[in-house]
Design a protein around this motif. Structure first.
Motif, PDB file in Angstrom:
ATOM      1  N   LEU A 259       0.813  -1.214   0.000  1.00  0.00           N
ATOM      2  CA  LEU A 259       0.000   0.000   0.000  1.00  0.00           C
ATOM      3  C   LEU A 259       0.848   1.267   0.000  1.00  0.00           C
ATOM      4  CD1 LEU A 259      -2.532  -1.195   2.730  1.00  0.00           C
ATOM      5  CD2 LEU A 259      -2.826  -1.319   0.230  1.00  0.00           C
ATOM      6  N   GLU A 260       0.248   2.364  -0.459  1.00  0.00           N
ATOM      7  CA  GLU A 260       0.958   3.635  -0.495  1.00  0.00           C
ATOM      8  C   GLU A 260       1.106   4.245   0.886  1.00  0.00           C
ATOM      9  OE1 GLU A 260      -0.987   6.212  -3.232  1.00  0.00           O
ATOM     10  OE2 GLU A 260      -0.072   5.278  -5.007  1.00  0.00           O
ATOM     11  N   SER A 261       0.163   3.984   1.782  1.00  0.00           N
ATOM     12  CA  SER A 261       0.211   4.538   3.135  1.00  0.00           C
ATOM     13  C   SER A 261      -0.301   3.502   4.130  1.00  0.00           C
ATOM     14  CB  SER A 261      -0.627   5.819   3.218  1.00  0.00           C
ATOM     15  OG  SER A 261      -1.976   5.542   2.891  1.00  0.00           O
ATOM     16  N   PRO A 262      -0.027   3.679   5.437  1.00  0.00           N
ATOM     17  CA  PRO A 262      -0.380   2.671   6.444  1.00  0.00           C
ATOM     18  C   PRO A 262      -1.839   2.728   6.887  1.00  0.00           C
ATOM     19  CG  PRO A 262       0.832   4.451   7.484  1.00  0.00           C
ATOM     20  CD  PRO A 262       0.816   4.757   6.023  1.00  0.00           C
ATOM     21  N   THR A 263      -2.755   2.539   5.954  1.00  0.00           N
ATOM     22  CA  THR A 263      -4.180   2.448   6.262  1.00  0.00           C
ATOM     23  C   THR A 263      -4.814   1.406   5.355  1.00  0.00           C
ATOM     24  OG1 THR A 263      -4.729   4.205   4.684  1.00  0.00           O
ATOM     25  CG2 THR A 263      -4.356   4.875   6.982  1.00  0.00           C
ATOM     26  N   LEU A 264      -5.885   0.790   5.838  1.00  0.00           N
ATOM     27  CA  LEU A 264      -6.521  -0.284   5.074  1.00  0.00           C
ATOM     28  C   LEU A 264      -7.148   0.220   3.770  1.00  0.00           C
ATOM     29  CD1 LEU A 264      -8.282  -2.353   7.900  1.00  0.00           C
ATOM     30  CD2 LEU A 264      -6.267  -2.998   6.558  1.00  0.00           C
ATOM     31  N   ASN A 265      -7.577   1.482   3.738  1.00  0.00           N
ATOM     32  CA  ASN A 265      -8.224   2.004   2.536  1.00  0.00           C
ATOM     33  C   ASN A 265      -7.242   2.717   1.603  1.00  0.00           C
ATOM     34  OD1 ASN A 265      -7.733   4.213   4.098  1.00  0.00           O
ATOM     35  ND2 ASN A 265      -9.855   4.954   4.153  1.00  0.00           N
ATOM     36  N   SER A 266      -5.944   2.530   1.833  1.00  0.00           N
ATOM     37  CA  SER A 266      -4.926   3.159   0.989  1.00  0.00           C
ATOM     38  C   SER A 266      -4.885   2.504  -0.391  1.00  0.00           C
ATOM     39  CB  SER A 266      -3.553   3.047   1.656  1.00  0.00           C
ATOM     40  OG  SER A 266      -2.529   3.508   0.798  1.00  0.00           O
ATOM     41  N   LYS A 267      -4.373   3.243  -1.361  1.00  0.00           N
ATOM     42  CA  LYS A 267      -4.239   2.743  -2.724  1.00  0.00           C
ATOM     43  C   LYS A 267      -3.154   1.660  -2.787  1.00  0.00           C
ATOM     44  CE  LYS A 267      -3.292   4.225  -7.469  1.00  0.00           C
ATOM     45  NZ  LYS A 267      -2.965   5.373  -8.359  1.00  0.00           N
ATOM     46  N   ALA A 268      -3.430   0.583  -3.522  1.00  0.00           N
ATOM     47  CA  ALA A 268      -2.478  -0.522  -3.647  1.00  0.00           C
ATOM     48  C   ALA A 268      -1.428  -0.202  -4.709  1.00  0.00           C
ATOM     49  CB  ALA A 268      -3.200  -1.805  -4.002  1.00  0.00           C
ATOM     50  N   ILE A 269      -0.171  -0.492  -4.395  1.00  0.00           N
ATOM     51  CA  ILE A 269       0.930  -0.340  -5.354  1.00  0.00           C
ATOM     52  C   ILE A 269       1.056  -1.594  -6.198  1.00  0.00           C
ATOM     53  CG2 ILE A 269       3.430  -0.030  -5.573  1.00  0.00           C
ATOM     54  CD1 ILE A 269       3.334   1.486  -2.892  1.00  0.00           C
ATOM     55  N   THR A 270       1.008  -2.737  -5.526  1.00  0.00           N
ATOM     56  CA  THR A 270       1.085  -4.035  -6.201  1.00  0.00           C
ATOM     57  C   THR A 270       0.598  -5.098  -5.238  1.00  0.00           C
ATOM     58  OG1 THR A 270       2.534  -5.534  -7.468  1.00  0.00           O
ATOM     59  CG2 THR A 270       3.442  -4.586  -5.462  1.00  0.00           C
ATOM     60  N   GLU A 271       0.399  -6.311  -5.743  1.00  0.00           N
ATOM     61  CA  GLU A 271      -0.009  -7.427  -4.882  1.00  0.00           C
ATOM     62  C   GLU A 271       1.209  -8.271  -4.541  1.00  0.00           C
ATOM     63  OE1 GLU A 271      -3.118 -11.223  -4.668  1.00  0.00           O
ATOM     64  OE2 GLU A 271      -3.014  -9.973  -6.466  1.00  0.00           O
ATOM     65  N   LEU A 272       1.325  -8.627  -3.278  1.00  0.00           N
ATOM     66  CA  LEU A 272       2.398  -9.506  -2.815  1.00  0.00           C
ATOM     67  C   LEU A 272       1.844 -10.913  -2.648  1.00  0.00           C
ATOM     68  CD1 LEU A 272       3.969  -7.204  -0.056  1.00  0.00           C
ATOM     69  CD2 LEU A 272       4.688  -7.448  -2.447  1.00  0.00           C
TER      70      LEU A 272
ATOM     71  N   VAL B 137       2.691  -2.451   4.505  1.00  0.00           N
ATOM     72  CA  VAL B 137       1.830  -3.620   4.711  1.00  0.00           C
ATOM     73  C   VAL B 137       1.499  -3.695   6.195  1.00  0.00           C
ATOM     74  CG1 VAL B 137       2.745  -4.971   2.774  1.00  0.00           C
ATOM     75  CG2 VAL B 137       3.786  -5.206   5.036  1.00  0.00           C
ATOM     76  N   TYR B 138       0.361  -4.258   6.500  1.00  0.00           N
ATOM     77  CA  TYR B 138       0.037  -4.502   7.912  1.00  0.00           C
ATOM     78  C   TYR B 138       0.788  -5.739   8.380  1.00  0.00           C
ATOM     79  CZ  TYR B 138      -2.514  -5.550  12.169  1.00  0.00           C
ATOM     80  OH  TYR B 138      -2.827  -5.826  13.475  1.00  0.00           O
ATOM     81  N   GLY B 139       1.393  -5.660   9.578  1.00  0.00           N
ATOM     82  CA  GLY B 139       2.211  -6.745  10.086  1.00  0.00           C
ATOM     83  C   GLY B 139       1.487  -8.066  10.228  1.00  0.00           C
ATOM     84  N   GLY B 140       0.144  -8.024  10.297  1.00  0.00           N
ATOM     85  CA  GLY B 140      -0.627  -9.257  10.378  1.00  0.00           C
ATOM     86  C   GLY B 140      -0.536 -10.082   9.112  1.00  0.00           C
ATOM     87  N   ASN B 141      -0.045  -9.469   8.031  1.00  0.00           N
ATOM     88  CA  ASN B 141       0.142 -10.186   6.768  1.00  0.00           C
ATOM     89  C   ASN B 141       1.578 -10.678   6.578  1.00  0.00           C
ATOM     90  OD1 ASN B 141      -2.542  -9.802   5.816  1.00  0.00           O
ATOM     91  ND2 ASN B 141      -2.032  -7.685   5.278  1.00  0.00           N
ATOM     92  N   VAL B 142       2.429 -10.435   7.583  1.00  0.00           N
ATOM     93  CA  VAL B 142       3.843 -10.804   7.483  1.00  0.00           C
ATOM     94  C   VAL B 142       4.145 -11.862   8.544  1.00  0.00           C
ATOM     95  CG1 VAL B 142       6.221  -9.979   7.559  1.00  0.00           C
ATOM     96  CG2 VAL B 142       4.410  -8.489   6.684  1.00  0.00           C
ATOM     97  N   SER B 143       4.668 -12.995   8.127  1.00  0.00           N
ATOM     98  CA  SER B 143       4.940 -14.088   9.060  1.00  0.00           C
ATOM     99  C   SER B 143       6.170 -13.782   9.911  1.00  0.00           C
ATOM    100  CB  SER B 143       5.151 -15.399   8.303  1.00  0.00           C
ATOM    101  OG  SER B 143       6.465 -15.458   7.768  1.00  0.00           O
ATOM    102  N   LEU B 144       6.398 -14.607  10.903  1.00  0.00           N
ATOM    103  CA  LEU B 144       7.603 -14.499  11.724  1.00  0.00           C
ATOM    104  C   LEU B 144       8.728 -15.379  11.189  1.00  0.00           C
ATOM    105  CD1 LEU B 144       6.053 -14.412  15.323  1.00  0.00           C
ATOM    106  CD2 LEU B 144       6.804 -12.493  13.890  1.00  0.00           C
ATOM    107  N   ASN B 145       8.556 -15.914   9.977  1.00  0.00           N
ATOM    108  CA  ASN B 145       9.623 -16.702   9.352  1.00  0.00           C
ATOM    109  C   ASN B 145      10.632 -15.773   8.691  1.00  0.00           C
ATOM    110  OD1 ASN B 145       8.657 -19.201  10.105  1.00  0.00           O
ATOM    111  ND2 ASN B 145       7.478 -19.504   8.239  1.00  0.00           N
ATOM    112  N   ASP B 146      11.904 -16.011   8.986  1.00  0.00           N
ATOM    113  CA  ASP B 146      12.979 -15.144   8.518  1.00  0.00           C
ATOM    114  C   ASP B 146      13.350 -15.458   7.076  1.00  0.00           C
ATOM    115  OD1 ASP B 146      13.487 -13.895  11.157  1.00  0.00           O
ATOM    116  OD2 ASP B 146      14.031 -15.942  11.706  1.00  0.00           O
ATOM    117  N   ALA B 147      13.940 -14.463   6.406  1.00  0.00           N
ATOM    118  CA  ALA B 147      14.313 -14.631   5.001  1.00  0.00           C
ATOM    119  C   ALA B 147      15.594 -13.864   4.715  1.00  0.00           C
ATOM    120  CB  ALA B 147      13.184 -14.146   4.085  1.00  0.00           C
TER     121      ALA B 147
END
Length: 367
Positions: free
Chosen positions: A261-274, A311-321
């Motif tokens: 997303l462009e900004s840290p809000t749920l209704n923000s414009k999407a840049i791309t899909e992950l 991105v909201y952290g709830g969409n990011v796992s705790l698995n390292d990369a």
């Protein structure tokens, strides 16, 4: 083949010996055989590296977490059940030493595992000894890290971490496979199945290991240093909350498909899909929010194709990369090291030939 990290040293391709490599390096002053530490070696051929957060953690036995919810008799049962060396120690104590006998927990040391790109360190409960396992190659696939074992320093079974007997009984090379689930790390030998499972570790720190030791010895300890593990999706075996806390500067895998997303809000414009399991690197943390039962922060991230957004952290796992940038930087530094080592090697060879030439001139062969 392994390159030394220091400018005035050579490489080695000789057997592992008592925790060190036996190096037939050329000492320009004395021309003697030398020993070097495994920590001063770097692999010449690198396929991949481990995530920084894996390497910077101290991995502790997962059953240690159960100790904090147990009374004193149960603490002993848990440790003696999971670490048979304590039973051996107790039996030998009554045979070899006169009473009064020391309390078992006065000698307790937390077993740990430290994993680096070149080696693994496995501690021992008795006398704080450690075993080194030398790595030959690393292959990463999402949350799974396959490590080829080149050699081990094996002396006697009494100096092997309990449960590691199979590692030291096998001929090298073979594979150790680590499967990550957030703050949990399962260790397998050669293939991922129940029969080949060795241990489950939890992420910790040196300070956490020390506090576990204080707790088992019935000494005062600092509960704030105990890191309670969470699975990749933020759930816990010890509470009902879903919490996903990430560290700025580290890379992680996405937990599910989501929008950048462009900004840290749920209704923000999407840049791309992950996509799920895509590598992102956290550059900034925003506000913390509870969204659909998940507690986490908004994260400013960079993708491997250099897109930047939130991105909201709830969409990011705790698995390292490992990010593409980190891998490329490591490869560049490593290639520079190999070139430097090769240059120094040629210089030392020239010095050796020069010395030999001078020796032949000063001491010509007799007819």
């Amino acid at each position: 083949m392994f390159s030394r990290k220091y400018q005035n040293d050579l490489y080695c391709e000789s057997p592992y010996y008592d925790g060190n490599f036996r190096i037939y390096g050329y000492d320009t002053q004395n021309n003697v055989e030398t020993y070097i530490s495994i920590k001063d070696l770097s692999l010449e051929n690198i396929v991949a590296i481990l995530p920084s957060n894996i390497k910077n953690s101290v991995w502790l036995m997962n059953y240690y977490m159960d100790l904090f919810e147990s009374n004193e008799p149960d603490i002993k049962k848990i440790i003696f059940y999971n670490d048979n060396s304590w039973n051996t120690w107790f039996n030998n104590l009554s045979i070899n030493e006169p009473p009064p006998y020391p309390k078992w927990n006065e000698r307790f040391k937390a077993l740990y595992l430290v994993i680096k790109d070149q080696y693994i360190v496995a501690s021992r409960s008795d006398y704080c000894q450690v075993n080194y396992i030398l790595i030959n190659q690393i292959v990463n696939s999402k949350n799974t890290f396959t490590i080829s074992v080149y050699a081990l320093n094996k002396e006697s079974n009494s100096q092997i971490q309990p449960g590691y007997e199979s590692l030291f009984q096998m001929d090298t090379p073979y594979n150790l496979i680590f499967v990550q689930d957030g703050d949990y790390l399962d260790m397998y030998i050669d293939s991922v199945n129940e029969d080949n499972h060795i241990f489950t570790y939890v992420r910790g720190t040196k300070e956490m290991a020390q506090e576990i030791e204080h707790f088992v010895r019935r000494e005062s300890y600092d509960p704030s240093k105990i890191l309670w593990p969470r699975h990749a999706d933020g759930t816990s075996d010890y509470d009902k909350d879903i919490i996903l806390n990430h560290t700025t500067g580290y890379s992680y895998l996405t937990l599910q498909n989501c929008n950048l997303l462009e900004s840290p809000t749920l209704n923000s414009k999407a840049i791309t899909e992950l996509n799920k399991d895509e590598v992102i690197t956290i550059t900034e943390q925003g506000k913390e929010e509870l969204i659909e039962g998940v507690q986490s922060h908004w994260l400013k991230v960079t993708t491997d194709d250099n897109k930047e957004g939130w991105v909201y952290g709830g969409n990011v796992s705790l698995n390292d990369a490992v990010s593409k940038t980190e891998q490329e930087q490591y490869k560049k530094e490593h290639d520079d090291l190999v070139k430097l080592t090769s240059k120094v090697e040629k210089q030392i060879e020239r010095e050796a030939k020069k010395k030999q030439l001078i020796k032949n001139i000063c001491n010509p062969p007799k007819n």
